[in-house]
Design a protein around this motif. Structure first.
Motif, mmCIF file in Angstrom:
data_model
loop_
_atom_site.group_PDB
_atom_site.id
_atom_site.type_symbol
_atom_site.label_atom_id
_atom_site.label_comp_id
_atom_site.label_asym_id
_atom_site.label_seq_id
_atom_site.Cartn_x
_atom_site.Cartn_y
_atom_site.Cartn_z
ATOM 1 N N PHE A 392 106.569 -106.140 9.538
ATOM 2 C CA PHE A 392 106.812 -108.265 10.146
ATOM 3 C C PHE A 392 105.327 -107.886 11.178
ATOM 4 O O PHE A 392 104.728 -108.599 10.987
ATOM 5 N N ARG A 393 106.237 -107.069 12.600
ATOM 6 C CA ARG A 393 105.466 -107.149 13.595
ATOM 7 C C ARG A 393 104.250 -106.901 13.423
ATOM 8 O O ARG A 393 103.379 -107.292 14.356
ATOM 9 N N TYR A 394 104.115 -105.692 12.596
ATOM 10 C CA TYR A 394 102.552 -105.308 12.864
ATOM 11 C C TYR A 394 101.493 -106.465 11.636
ATOM 12 O O TYR A 394 100.205 -106.060 12.677
ATOM 13 N N LEU A 395 101.885 -106.820 11.026
ATOM 14 C CA LEU A 395 100.760 -107.464 10.717
ATOM 15 C C LEU A 395 100.599 -108.760 11.108
ATOM 16 O O LEU A 395 99.459 -109.445 11.366
ATOM 17 N N TYR A 396 102.185 -109.885 11.843
ATOM 18 C CA TYR A 396 101.432 -110.895 12.096
ATOM 19 C C TYR A 396 100.598 -110.947 14.035
ATOM 20 O O TYR A 396 100.238 -111.229 14.261
ATOM 21 N N SER A 397 100.678 -109.225 14.470
ATOM 22 C CA SER A 397 100.585 -109.304 15.630
ATOM 23 C C SER A 397 98.611 -109.576 15.581
ATOM 24 O O SER A 397 97.815 -109.421 14.142
ATOM 25 N N ASP A 398 98.180 -109.519 16.663
ATOM 26 C CA ASP A 398 96.780 -110.302 16.271
ATOM 27 C C ASP A 398 95.449 -109.353 17.238
ATOM 28 O O ASP A 398 96.173 -107.512 17.165
#
Length: 527
Positions: A392-398
């Motif tokens: 989730f963190r990887y995909l959410y991060s800009d």
């Protein structure tokens, strides 16, 4: 071997996508002796990113991440699996080109204590490259493989012995990273971890973990793996953040993020042919849209127009697959087109984004498998949940690595579990057997690595049989095998690549013969 004949070790400088600042005014690519490890390393790491993308891209057509879009033809072996020895010439030669750079760094730094960290990075990245090579080709030139003009017809080493020696090299690298004294900082030459040797040690340890799990699956190497697991220095730790290459990518031809270049647009804004000719498979999409699982977190961050008009299809369907989106790629979720595309979150974050070569989500899920199987002591449930959260963190991060305001990853994880309340593939505590636990781990790794690491996902499937498919099914939700497959196997898939034709031409006495893409298994593969 064509790569062995290349006596100018730094010839790869000419074609790499590293920024011009990495090529100092005094570097002559035709004179290897004028280049230092400090100058070679950043270019080698950028070359590794490009190489990794080739491995991932090739496998994504086999493991269900991408399929042929409507309106395109000439797919050949991509949809039939009727491979020939010329299909992977570039992959083979590019791997050895990259390895030559690291061998040069290792040789130049071997007797220089001040360059100990450069030596350890070279050992680590050689293991990274060689492991990928073995995973798809099996036996490879290793002990004699990087001798240059000294040996242009190297013998092939047993794939099991190569893996064993790579683990030994990783052990040596970890020892250097954790105990070396008086060594110069990697500094700006390290375009992955910014000079952090502790992060490099974790990365090397995670590569070793990945390799040992494969070795544990084989009767030939299981005893070796058990011994290495018992001796593993877990105090070093494993990766907790994504390993991303970024030499300073810029919006200039040949110098932007390689995934963006391949699947979005070039520096002039022209939409990529790869991005236009590929669409997601119905199989992988079923892990997001409610067919198998509901994923309202990663679905919109992975696919454009989720969940109503993302074009999806089936590999080998040359009649009914939808065309690609008119002016976008199916994996860009941001706004704008061409040069006006705005940096965003998701997979294609922007032209200058760092390029991931290993995700933290994979690290956690590797740990979960090792804990579940008793190879290492640890909490497999916690590692599993950490793996999903890291995805989730990887995909959410800009593009800068920041999360959107107000996003709670813990809340998103609980929502994901609630949306799939009866599925052990999401709620790990519902898995009632080791087989179900392994299926959950590998399925979540398949989802986390979607469009990021096709190579490793294909390796996982060959090793474990997960994510599950229904052998021989023509239902696109039940199998990712091509409906035009020529494979005689029950799963209708290939199991490896064929050796490069250049090997049969230049090293015919040593290249293995009788290799078949449907029956010549890599040592860690299940039957």
């Amino acid at each position: 071997m064509r790569n062995i004949l290349r006596i100018f070790i730094l010839a790869s400088f000419i074609s790499l996508t590293a920024c011009e600042s990495f090529l100092g005014d005094n570097v002559n690519p035709n004179e290897a002796t004028s280049a230092t490890p400090e100058l070679v390393l950043p270019n080698a790491l950028v070359s590794s990113a490009n190489l990794f993308l080739r491995y991932s891209y090739s496998a994504m057509w086999i493991n269900g991440y991408t399929v042929n879009a409507g309106g395109y033809g000439g797919w050949g072996a991509t949809v039939t699996y009727n491979m020939v020895t010329t299909d992977y010439n570039t992959l083979w030669s590019s791997t050895y080109d990259d390895l030559v750079n690291y061998q040069y760094i290792e040789d130049q730094s071997a007797e220089e204590p001040s360059l100990a960290y450069f030596n350890a990075v070279a050992k680590t990245m050689k293991a990274f490259d060689y492991a990928m090579l073995v995973d798809v080709f099996g036996d490879v030139p290793y002990s004699e493989g990087l001798k240059g003009a000294e040996n242009v017809t190297p013998t092939y080493d047993s794939q099991t012995e190569v893996y064993k020696d790579l683990v030994s090299e990783l052990n040596s690298a970890i020892e250097i990273f954790t105990t070396a004294t008086g060594a110069n900082s990697l500094g700006s030459a390290d375009v992955i971890f910014g000079g952090s040797v502790s992060k490099w040690a974790k990365f090397a340890n995670t590569i070793k973990l990945r390799m040992l799990l494969k070795m544990a699956a084989s009767s030939e190497t299981s005893a070796f793996a058990t011994t290495e697991f018992a001796a593993m220095n877990t105090t070093v730790g494993f990766m907790t953040e994504d390993a991303k290459v970024n030499p300073g990518y810029i919006a200039t031809a040949g110098k932007q993020n390689p995934l963006w270049e391949r699947y979005h647009s070039n520096a002039a804004g022209t939409l990529s042919g790869s991005g236009r000719s590929a669409i997601p498979s119905k199989y992988v999409y079923s892990f997001y849209n409610g067919t198998k699982l509901t994923d309202n977190v990663r679905g919109p961050l992975t696919y454009r127009s989720f969940n109503n008009s993302t074009p999806t299809g089936q590999l080998g369907n040359l009649v009914d697959n939808p065309d690609a989106l008119a002016s976008q790629t199916a994996w860009f979720v941001g706004t704008g087109t061409g040069t006006n595309a705005v940096a965003t979150n998701g997979l294609l974050k922007g032209r200058t984004a760092g390029f991931p070569i290993m995700l933290a989500s994979e690290s956690y899920l590797l740990q979960a498998e090792a804990y579940m199987k008793g190879f290492l002591a640890g909490d497999d449930l916690k590692a599993f949940d950490n793996g999903v959260t890291a995805s989730f963190r990887y995909l959410y991060s800009d593009i800068a690595g920041a999360l959107p305001a107000g996003i709670s990853l813990a809340t998103q994880l609980e929502t994901y579990k609630a949306d799939n309340a009866t599925s052990y593939l999401v709620n790990y505590n519902l898995a009632s057997s080791q087989a179900e636990k392994l299926e959950a781990i590998i399925t979540q790794k398949y989802i986390a690595n979607n469009f990021v690491n096709g190579h490793e996902s294909w390796a996982d499937f060959r090793r474990t049989g997960y994510p599950k498919i229904v052998n021989g099914s023509a239902n696109p939700n039940l199998s990712f095998a091509s409906i035009l497959s020529s494979s005689p196997r029950a799963d209708k898939l290939p199991v490896r690549y064929l050796y490069a034709s250049s090997e049969y031409q230049l090293n015919p006495a040593n290249v293995p013969t009788g290799i078949d893409q449907f029956s010549s298994l890599v040592f860690w593969q299940a039957q």
